[in-house]
Design a protein around this motif. Structure first.
Motif, mmCIF file in Angstrom:
data_model
loop_
_atom_site.group_PDB
_atom_site.id
_atom_site.type_symbol
_atom_site.label_atom_id
_atom_site.label_comp_id
_atom_site.label_asym_id
_atom_site.label_seq_id
_atom_site.Cartn_x
_atom_site.Cartn_y
_atom_site.Cartn_z
ATOM 1 N N THR A 39 0.806 -1.371 -0.189
ATOM 2 C CA THR A 39 -0.008 0.066 -0.084
ATOM 3 C C THR A 39 0.802 1.058 0.079
ATOM 4 O OG1 THR A 39 0.024 -0.001 2.336
ATOM 5 C CG2 THR A 39 -1.815 -1.308 1.558
ATOM 6 N N TYR A 40 0.168 2.246 -0.124
ATOM 7 C CA TYR A 40 1.211 3.844 -0.280
ATOM 8 C C TYR A 40 1.651 3.859 1.067
ATOM 9 C CZ TYR A 40 1.164 8.912 0.118
ATOM 10 O OH TYR A 40 1.578 10.098 0.438
ATOM 11 N N ALA A 41 0.573 3.632 2.176
ATOM 12 C CA ALA A 41 1.163 4.039 3.421
ATOM 13 C C ALA A 41 2.361 2.995 4.000
ATOM 14 C CB ALA A 41 -0.103 3.597 4.331
ATOM 15 N N LYS A 42 2.391 1.927 3.580
ATOM 16 C CA LYS A 42 3.501 0.802 3.805
ATOM 17 C C LYS A 42 4.675 1.416 3.174
ATOM 18 C CE LYS A 42 1.982 -1.887 6.807
ATOM 19 N NZ LYS A 42 2.733 -1.716 8.178
ATOM 20 N N LEU A 43 4.581 1.995 1.870
ATOM 21 C CA LEU A 43 5.716 2.409 1.056
ATOM 22 C C LEU A 43 6.325 3.599 1.670
ATOM 23 C CD1 LEU A 43 7.130 1.087 -1.339
ATOM 24 C CD2 LEU A 43 6.066 2.817 -2.847
ATOM 25 N N VAL A 44 5.463 4.426 2.237
ATOM 26 C CA VAL A 44 5.938 5.760 2.967
ATOM 27 C C VAL A 44 6.511 5.246 4.064
ATOM 28 C CG1 VAL A 44 4.894 7.796 4.164
ATOM 29 C CG2 VAL A 44 4.298 7.363 1.743
ATOM 30 N N GLU A 45 5.815 4.426 4.823
ATOM 31 C CA GLU A 45 6.628 3.870 6.008
ATOM 32 C C GLU A 45 7.941 3.372 5.974
ATOM 33 O OE1 GLU A 45 5.732 0.531 9.486
ATOM 34 O OE2 GLU A 45 4.268 0.941 8.190
ATOM 35 N N LEU A 46 7.993 2.539 4.832
ATOM 36 C CA LEU A 46 9.354 1.985 4.468
ATOM 37 C C LEU A 46 10.453 3.201 4.236
ATOM 38 C CD1 LEU A 46 11.403 -0.285 3.637
ATOM 39 C CD2 LEU A 46 10.360 -0.351 1.636
ATOM 40 N N LYS A 47 10.015 4.053 3.630
ATOM 41 C CA LYS A 47 10.921 5.063 3.084
ATOM 42 C C LYS A 47 11.457 5.939 4.218
ATOM 43 C CE LYS A 47 11.325 9.509 0.395
ATOM 44 N NZ LYS A 47 10.636 10.563 -0.351
ATOM 45 N N PHE A 48 10.620 6.393 5.218
ATOM 46 C CA PHE A 48 10.712 7.138 6.368
ATOM 47 C C PHE A 48 11.253 6.111 7.698
ATOM 48 C CE2 PHE A 48 8.329 10.023 3.868
ATOM 49 C CZ PHE A 48 9.332 11.095 3.933
ATOM 50 N N ALA A 49 11.401 4.957 7.441
ATOM 51 C CA ALA A 49 12.031 3.983 8.275
ATOM 52 C C ALA A 49 13.650 4.201 8.282
ATOM 53 C CB ALA A 49 11.587 2.452 8.216
ATOM 54 N N PHE A 112 14.910 -0.011 0.365
ATOM 55 C CA PHE A 112 15.394 1.482 0.168
ATOM 56 C C PHE A 112 16.559 1.713 0.923
ATOM 57 C CE2 PHE A 112 14.637 6.085 1.426
ATOM 58 C CZ PHE A 112 14.438 6.270 0.015
ATOM 59 N N GLY A 113 17.643 2.243 0.336
ATOM 60 C CA GLY A 113 18.871 2.551 1.253
ATOM 61 C C GLY A 113 19.683 3.310 0.143
ATOM 62 N N ASP A 114 20.994 3.418 0.897
ATOM 63 C CA ASP A 114 22.050 4.317 0.366
ATOM 64 C C ASP A 114 23.303 3.175 -0.177
ATOM 65 O OD1 ASP A 114 24.368 5.586 -0.103
ATOM 66 O OD2 ASP A 114 24.239 6.933 1.681
#
Length: 171
Positions: A39-49, A112-114
């Motif tokens: 979901t959009y919410a989970k993708l945002v959560e992953l980004k800001f984790a 998601f990472g560097d």
């Protein structure tokens, strides 16, 4: 050779498997539980984790199945979160960040990472040599190929986050 290197960076099994350590096989990565449809919410959560200090160089790593899932997502204003390149030379983005497709990753995970925090070691600069005349390769109608040795390892696990258990819900 480059495709195999990218595969090893993404999913390599580590020293126990006689391979470089891939991001997927690395120990200590924190994850965000999706437990079903992305979901959009989970993708945002992953980004800001991911800690803010790693966002500057961060990018998504996912397979084509998950890119299709992401492309179908919209934000709370019903706007797509996947932004294709509008101008020639621009890079497509997910939630404002670039992405890499690695189809060797399983459908159940997105990273998601560097990537600057992943270390790739070449014993020498990458060279490929071939011969059809060395030894008995000519007699056996063979070509011998030699590629230099290399290794890879995740330098900082905190510079990456992964999703966990993305389900196979229809999109």
């Amino acid at each position: 050779v480059a495709a195999e290197r990218d595969k090893m960076i993404a999913v390599g099994g580590g020293a126990d498997a006689g391979q470089p350590e891939g991001i997927y096989s690395a120990a200590g990565l924190a994850s965000v539980a999706v437990n079903g449809a992305l979901t959009y919410a989970k993708l945002v959560e992953l980004k800001f984790a991911l800690r803010r200090k790693y966002h500057r160089n961060a990018r998504w790593a996912l397979n084509s199945v998950n890119l299709q899932r992401v492309a179908a997502l919209t934000d709370d204003n019903h706007q797509p979160i996947f932004r294709d390149a509008l101008v020639a030379g621009e890079t497509p983005r997910i939630l404002g960040k670039e992405y890499s497709i690695q189809d060797d990753l399983p459908d159940s995970v997105i990273f998601f990472g560097d990537l600057s925090q992943y270390l790739w070691f070449d014993r020498e600069s990458l060279t490929i040599e071939s011969t059809a005349t060395g030894g008995d390769t000519f007699l056996k109608h063979q070509v011998a190929v030699k590629v230099e040795r290399c290794d890879g390892k995740l330098a900082l696990a905190e510079a990456f986050r992964s999703s966990q258990q993305i389900g196979s819900a229809r999109f």
